[in-house]
Write a protein that holds these residues in place. Structure first.
Motif, PDB file in Angstrom:
ATOM      1  N   TYR A 120      25.383  13.993  26.926  1.00 50.02           N
ATOM      2  CA  TYR A 120      26.601  14.774  26.898  1.00 50.02           C
ATOM      3  C   TYR A 120      27.532  14.864  27.947  1.00 50.02           C
ATOM      4  O   TYR A 120      28.719  14.528  28.082  1.00 50.02           O
ATOM      5  N   SER A 121      26.761  15.091  29.255  1.00 50.77           N
ATOM      6  CA  SER A 121      27.543  15.237  30.597  1.00 50.77           C
ATOM      7  C   SER A 121      27.954  13.845  30.939  1.00 50.77           C
ATOM      8  O   SER A 121      29.137  14.043  31.416  1.00 50.77           O
ATOM      9  N   VAL A 165      31.754   5.880  27.801  1.00 48.58           N
ATOM     10  CA  VAL A 165      30.327   5.728  27.389  1.00 48.58           C
ATOM     11  C   VAL A 165      29.920   5.801  26.041  1.00 48.58           C
ATOM     12  O   VAL A 165      30.750   6.396  25.371  1.00 48.58           O
ATOM     13  N   ARG A 166      29.145   4.902  25.491  1.00 46.39           N
ATOM     14  CA  ARG A 166      28.909   5.044  24.286  1.00 46.39           C
ATOM     15  C   ARG A 166      27.323   5.432  24.143  1.00 46.39           C
ATOM     16  O   ARG A 166      26.560   4.977  24.687  1.00 46.39           O
ATOM     17  N   SER A 167      27.123   6.374  23.254  1.00 49.02           N
ATOM     18  CA  SER A 167      25.909   6.926  23.204  1.00 49.02           C
ATOM     19  C   SER A 167      25.086   6.675  21.833  1.00 49.02           C
ATOM     20  O   SER A 167      25.681   6.640  20.737  1.00 49.02           O
ATOM     21  N   PHE A 168      23.854   6.257  21.924  1.00 50.86           N
ATOM     22  CA  PHE A 168      22.949   6.227  20.687  1.00 50.86           C
ATOM     23  C   PHE A 168      21.735   6.737  20.966  1.00 50.86           C
ATOM     24  O   PHE A 168      21.226   7.015  21.794  1.00 50.86           O
ATOM     25  N   ALA A 169      21.313   7.093  19.694  1.00 49.59           N
ATOM     26  CA  ALA A 169      19.961   7.952  19.538  1.00 49.59           C
ATOM     27  C   ALA A 169      19.097   7.373  18.457  1.00 49.59           C
ATOM     28  O   ALA A 169      19.532   6.658  17.667  1.00 49.59           O
ATOM     29  N   LEU A 208      29.562  12.184  17.674  1.00 49.46           N
ATOM     30  CA  LEU A 208      29.053  13.718  17.629  1.00 49.46           C
ATOM     31  C   LEU A 208      29.286  14.334  18.969  1.00 49.46           C
ATOM     32  O   LEU A 208      29.565  15.346  18.844  1.00 49.46           O
ATOM     33  N   LEU A 209      28.747  13.615  20.011  1.00 55.64           N
ATOM     34  CA  LEU A 209      29.041  14.306  21.220  1.00 55.64           C
ATOM     35  C   LEU A 209      30.336  14.703  21.607  1.00 55.64           C
ATOM     36  O   LEU A 209      30.431  15.586  22.211  1.00 55.64           O
ATOM     37  N   LYS A 210      31.187  13.897  21.217  1.00 55.51           N
ATOM     38  CA  LYS A 210      32.466  14.057  21.557  1.00 55.51           C
ATOM     39  C   LYS A 210      33.077  15.260  20.797  1.00 55.51           C
ATOM     40  O   LYS A 210      33.671  15.925  21.515  1.00 55.51           O
ATOM     41  N   GLU A 211      32.864  15.412  19.626  1.00 57.20           N
ATOM     42  CA  GLU A 211      33.637  16.376  18.966  1.00 57.20           C
ATOM     43  C   GLU A 211      33.040  17.656  18.867  1.00 57.20           C
ATOM     44  O   GLU A 211      33.527  18.672  18.531  1.00 57.20           O
ATOM     45  N   ASN A 212      31.597  17.803  19.210  1.00 61.00           N
ATOM     46  CA  ASN A 212      30.864  19.142  19.289  1.00 61.00           C
ATOM     47  C   ASN A 212      30.799  19.822  20.748  1.00 61.00           C
ATOM     48  O   ASN A 212      30.462  18.695  21.334  1.00 61.00           O
ATOM     49  N   GLY A 213      30.478  20.907  20.833  1.00 66.60           N
ATOM     50  CA  GLY A 213      29.870  21.325  22.213  1.00 66.60           C
ATOM     51  C   GLY A 213      28.297  20.970  22.218  1.00 66.60           C
ATOM     52  O   GLY A 213      27.868  20.622  21.435  1.00 66.60           O
TER      53      GLY A 213
END
Lengths: 315, 485
Positions: B340-341, B349-353, B364-369
């Protein structure tokens, strides 16, 4: 050493009152800041959301002090040749062209290169003197014969390097031009820097400034502001619209409406001869307050509720 | 600079408001200008001089209220001593004064008048103390007997300095410090006196002495409490943060999540600040003809000023893949927090889980805290048993074409694939294509390869494979990433 007032509280209250007279409604916090900046000779770094009157503060101060306002709008890529000073290259060239023959006459009696050079040296650095110096806003503010208010607007938009140019002027009120020397301020200007916090300012810069944060005003203050700006507005409508905007700020919005938007909206409502808020009118003029389509869509269903609440509040 | 201001500056520094010397001087001038009378005014003025961000402003407000609460007491102390007609020094030591005075006053209003009685008992006590210690000119017993407030106060201040009261960090240390201060003031001598008197059957005077000693105890405890409130709160946060930075991510408790978040955010910010500075690098030796010509128009076309070609430094393009399966459950939270940071630090940055399937969580990370995003990501992709092979395949299907020679790929995971093939062949393909593949494993290197860990097979296909189990390590890795890109 600074002069110590017998009664600083009264001095600050006086500043506040005079601002009010100039049509700028400020709270004691802001007045204190102006007072301190005068006494400590410190620039003020003004932060806050857009539209709360950061730039206005500088303008009002200039008006109050009867000083000239010198404004420097910052942007990415702003460099010293646009902010501090530049040499008037064109003028220099033109003068050399014109003086060419004159130079020939002057050097006529000199024999050989050495003697000519010697003679040239006696003319001094004519071409790099004040006459050929194009003063940009920062230098203008220092060299002005009158007291000036220097407004460095949206400093956060500028580059990191630019901050470094500012340090000398902010702490010592002077600028060093390599060819000429150090130019000191005739009258120390009152300096305002405004920032929307799109990036963090460097510590060196922050250390040299007073930090003033202007938040959104509370309902009372906002009513006063509207009153000062649009005196002809109906009191009832004024109270209602301020209550409405105040409520709007508690909502989850992308961009909260600022004071400047409240003023614009109040003007709009005046033009439409509104006497009190009603749902349709608010819906039609909401784009004055909210600047994102998403926000307007989201608020659409809330409007009747908010209008009723605002009316209740205003009573 | 006056002592209260120095104390205040000290307190601020511990509370995350870095007050420079210049700012402290400004603060002193401000106080000189405005005086202490109008608290509200002073607060808003000092706030502008000393706190330079909104975060700092918040800490400042808190500190100011806390600090001047004590100051108010000091004023009361001044009045009280005036009433008593006693000569009392103000400032530093005065800070400790009021409650002690109060207590002594409440407890023994008749102490001075009834001096004759006390003095009689004191005679034996004095000699005993001198025999016992032989040290201080006036023993603590004597001072207590005489009700010598000024002396006691000064002794208390000295004792506090001696035992280093300003170093107090945790509330559990209160008892210890109180005791130490008392001992430094000569507690043992007094106790000895009390025992002696009891032995001599002078119970009355022993009781009286004991009572006064208790009053002193109370006062000392108060002083310790105040000190704790003043600096220790900030310090203990500092202390905890330092601990948290070093502790293994898996050992961090849930309640520290907020603090961790704050720290990751700060770390991210620090990294951004560092990173945003240098973007262009001069490419020496390559003259930029066009720019040079344009620049020298002013000189009649004579090339005075040269302009060299510049290389724009690219911000790294990062793809981060995070394992959120059961085996890393305890760390996954923090790894995600870290992702997130990263989103905040680096623009692309593109994040995947993944645990079984892999999915993109950038939006998801971009839109939520972080509070919502992190659990949501674990909810969506976590819980299933890890299958690195599958995840690799998904990753390849999803973004393989977008990987280019500027892309850095960071994989956060323990490499435990539950026996299934980790598909290192895909990793190999990715590595040839990408600029770098960094594998950060929360496990220690010594247990790589044990059990179902495929780390030893994976590691050769990574540019870097490192253990990364604390915030400090994370920061180092990212710093390197930014530096070398």
């Amino acid at each position: 050493m600074t002069l110590i007032d017998k009664d600083p509280t009264a001095a600050i209250a006086d500043i506040q009152k005079r601002f009010e007279g100039a049509g700028y409604i400020c709270d004691r916090h802001i007045a204190t800041s102006i007072y301190l900046s005068r006494k400590l000779d410190k620039p003020i770094l003004v932060e806050g959301p857009p539209g709360v009157g950061k730039t206005e503060l500088a303008k009002a101060t200039a008006e109050l002090m009867g000083a000239d306002l010198v404004r420097l709008q910052c942007y990415e890529g702003l460099d010293e040749s646009k902010a501090l000073y530049e040499w008037k290259y064109g003028k220099q060239l033109l003068y050399t062209q014109i003086l060419k023959e004159k130079l020939g006459d002057l050097l006529e009696d000199a024999q050989g290169i050495d003697a000519s050079m010697e003679k040239l040296h006696t003319f001094g650095d004519q071409f790099f003197s004040h006459n050929f110096l194009e003063a940009r806003p920062l230098l203008q503010a220092l060299m002005s014969d009158n007291q000036t208010v220097l407004l460095i607007d949206e400093i956060d938009k500028s580059d990191h390097e630019f901050e470094a140019y500012l340090l000398e002027i902010l702490s010592d009120y002077q600028i060093t031009v390599p060819e000429i020397g150090t130019i000191k301020a005739i009258h120390k200007p009152v300096v305002f820097l405004t920032s929307n916090n799109s990036r963090e300012m460097g510590d060196a810069l922050k250390r040299r400034c007073l930090h003033l944060y202007i938040p959104f005003p509370d309902a009372d203050r906002e009513r006063q502001i509207i009153q000062a700006r649009i005196p002809e507005i109906d009191e009832n409508l004024r109270n209602q619209l301020v209550a409405f905007v105040q409520q709007l700020r508690t909502q989850d919005l992308k961009k909260l409406p600022a004071v400047s938007e409240t003023i614009d909206w109040a003007r709009t409502l005046m033009l439409l001869h509104a006497e009190s808020l009603d749902t349709d009118m608010v819906r039609n003029t909401l784009n004055m307050l909210l600047k994102f389509e998403d926000d307007i869509d989201n608020m659409d269903s809330e409007i009747p509720k908010l209008v009723t609440a605002a009316k209740k509040e205003a009573r | 600079m006056s002592r209260p201001l120095a104390d205040f500056v000290d307190m601020l520094r511990h509370a995350d408001v870095p007050v420079s010397i210049g700012e402290a001087i400004d603060a002193a001038r401000t106080i000189e200008l405005l005086g202490y009378e109008d608290r509200g005014l002073l607060k808003s003025a000092l706030g502008q001089v000393m706190a330079k961000t909104t975060d700092e402003m918040e800490s400042f407000d808190h500190c100011f209220d806390e600090f001047f609460k004590i100051e108010t007491k000091l004023d009361m102390g001044g009045d009280l001593t005036e009433q008593l007609g006693e000569d009392e020094e103000s400032d530093g030591n005065g800070m400790e004064a009021p409650s002690l005075l109060d207590n002594l006053d409440d407890g023994s209003p008749s102490s001075s008048p009834s001096g004759s009685e006390g003095g009689g008992g004191g005679g034996s006590g004095q000699s005993a103390a001198e025999d016992g210690e032989g040290g201080p000119a006036t023993s603590l017993t004597e001072m207590l007997e005489a009700g010598d407030r000024t002396g006691l106060q000064m002794r208390m201040g000295e004792a506090a300095d001696e035992v280093g009261l300003s170093n107090i960090v945790l509330s559990t240390q209160r008892g210890l410090f109180t005791r130490r201060i008392m001992e430094a003031m000569g507690l043992d001598g007094v106790n000895q006196d009390i025992r002696d008197r009891r032995a001599n059957e002078a119970d009355d005077s022993a009781d009286e002495l004991e009572r006064r000693l208790n009053v002193l105890f109370e006062a000392t405890r108060d002083m310790v409490d105040r000190q704790l409130a003043m600096t220790a709160q900030g310090k203990s946060t500092e202390f905890r943060q330092n601990v948290l930075k070093k502790v293994r991510l898996s050992n961090i408790e849930h309640r520290d999540f907020r603090l961790m978040r704050e720290m990751t955010r700060k770390m991210a910010k620090r990294l951004t600040d560092m990173n945003s500075r240098v973007k262009k690098v001069k490419n020496r030796g390559h003259l930029d003809i066009r720019k040079t010509m344009r620049r020298n128009v002013a000189y009649d076309g004579i090339l005075f000023e040269t302009h060299w070609k510049q290389k724009e430094k690219d911000r790294p393009k990062v793809m981060a893949v995070c394992d959120v399966s059961g085996s890393v459950a305890s760390v996954a939270r923090f790894l995600l927090l870290f992702l997130y940071s990263m989103n905040e630090v680096l623009p692309n940055v593109r994040s995947f889980a993944f645990s079984g399937d892999l999915g993109e969580i950038t939006d998801l990370l971009k839109e939520n805290g972080p509070e919502e995003a992190v659990p949501a990501a674990i909810d969506k992709y976590g819980g299933r048993s890890t299958d690195y092979g599958r995840a690799m395949q998904d990753f390849k299907d999803l973004v393989f074409n977008e990987i280019d020679n500027r892309t850095t790929i960071i994989i956060l995971g323990d490499g435990r694939s539950n026996g299934s093939d980790p598909r290192v062949d895909i990793l190999k393909d990715i590595k040839t294509r990408a600029k770098r593949v960094i594998w950060l494993n929360p496990e220690r290197k010594s247990i790589w390869g044990s059990g179902d860990s495929e780390m030893l097979r994976i590691a050769p296909y990574c540019t870097v494979a490192e253990t990364c189990n604390s915030l400090n390590k994370l920061e180092l890795v990212i710093r390197d990433l930014l530096k070398t890109s």
